[in-house]
Scaffold this active site. Structure first.
Site, mmCIF file in Angstrom:
data_model
loop_
_atom_site.group_PDB
_atom_site.id
_atom_site.type_symbol
_atom_site.label_atom_id
_atom_site.label_comp_id
_atom_site.label_asym_id
_atom_site.label_seq_id
_atom_site.Cartn_x
_atom_site.Cartn_y
_atom_site.Cartn_z
ATOM 1 N N LYS A 120 -48.520 2.907 11.823
ATOM 2 C CA LYS A 120 -48.592 4.097 12.676
ATOM 3 C C LYS A 120 -49.525 3.771 13.831
ATOM 4 C CE LYS A 120 -49.501 9.075 12.624
ATOM 5 N NZ LYS A 120 -50.028 10.196 11.835
ATOM 6 N N LYS B 184 -43.990 4.034 13.037
ATOM 7 C CA LYS B 184 -44.067 5.208 13.909
ATOM 8 C C LYS B 184 -44.980 4.891 15.095
ATOM 9 C CE LYS B 184 -45.363 10.109 13.857
ATOM 10 N NZ LYS B 184 -45.966 11.214 13.111
#
Length: 301
Positions: A173, A226
């Site tokens: 992330k 992400k």
């Protein structure tokens, strides 16, 4: 080829009844109260979409620095899980596990002396995960990026008898500028500083592989990358490195860019949606969390 099985639909849930709030920076995407959310889930199921990822908007007066509302068995998340399971028993429910919606500081962890403290945060995330499993969640999705939390959550779930509850780890992330609209959706922007101390540097490739492998070792069933679009290379590298399914999150800023350009007449929205989502699958994503899921299913059917 894209199919409805490729998609995870993020849903934003609010307190109250009959609440439908369009998210300003995400045109045609809404935050709904539980009654509307259940209706939406029924519609998704009817379209062949089998998985949702739940996020809740916590009332300000329930936020503090411990995040304790996150494991309240009658909290909004827990009520939402139960209501959706009752209405559509086979819908696969994933739940966001992070403290930022519950934190008075808007951070993913407990704050001490101006810093995020890892271990007390992990203890809180374990309690949160167990309470989601008790409510009926099929999979928890820790999005916080604290060290060691996947192993701790796996241990916590198994120790509480939830051996079948899955974990989708946000393994890679990145600290991205594309998260802005999401923070509008949940009013969860950090109150001080930023999230770079626990999210990854976007120039760093090798850490993504390392984190994904560590999460698999600690017990993750799915690993996530992400954002999506600026990280197609990372999706492919993670896919090549692990033996569990890989998901990616086509995030709010990516959605907003396509919507804005289409509104100006600069691109063909439908073609942009399909090309973008296909690129994730081509890069190696087995599952795609996207705000375009309903649009995409209509386009491919």
């Amino acid at each position: 080829m894209l199919t409805p099985n490729d998609f995870i639909v993020p849903l934003f849930i609010d307190e109250g009844e009959g609440v439908v709030t369009e998210i300003a920076s995400m045109p045609n995407y809404y935050r709904r109260s539980l009654d509307g959310t259940v209706k939406e889930v029924k519609e998704l199921w009817g379209m062949g979409i089998k998985s949702v990822l739940l996020f809740i908007k916590c009332k300000d007066e329930l936020k503090d620095n411990t995040g304790k509302e996150a494991w309240n068995k009658d909290g909004l998340m827990q009520r939402s899980i139960r209501a959706i399971k009752e209405a559509v028993p086979d819908m696969y429910i994933m739940t966001d596990v992070a403290l930022d919606p519950y934190s008075s500081y808007g951070h993913d962890g407990i704050v001490k002396d101006g810093e995020i403290v890892n271990d007390p945060t992990v203890e809180a995330l374990v309690k949160m995960s167990i309470s989601h499993a008790e409510a009926g969640a099929d999979m928890v999705a820790p999005s916080d990026m604290m060290d060691g939390r996947i192993g701790a959550i796996r241990q916590g779930l198994e120790g509480s008898g939830f051996t079948k509850t899955g974990i989708m780890a946000y393994s890679a992330k990145y600290a991205s500028c594309f998260y802005g609209p999401f923070r509008d959706a949940l009013d969860s922007a950090p109150g001080f500083g930023d999230k770079k101390t626990y999210q990854m540097d976007y120039a760093n490739r090798t850490e993504a592989i390392k984190e994904a492998l560590m999460d698999v070792e600690e017990g993750a069933d799915i690993v996530m990358v992400k954002p999506g679009l600026p990280y197609l290379d990372i999706i492919r590298e993670v896919k090549n490195a692990v033996e569990v399914p890989v998901s990616c999150y086509n995030i709010s800023g990516e959605y907003a860019m396509i919507k804005a350009a289409a509104k100006m007449g600069w691109i063909d929205e439908n073609k942009a949606i399909l090309e973008t989502l296909t690129s994730f699958k081509r890069a190696g994503a087995d599952l795609i969390a996207t705000y375009f899921a309903k649009d995409a299913v209509k386009l491919i059917s």
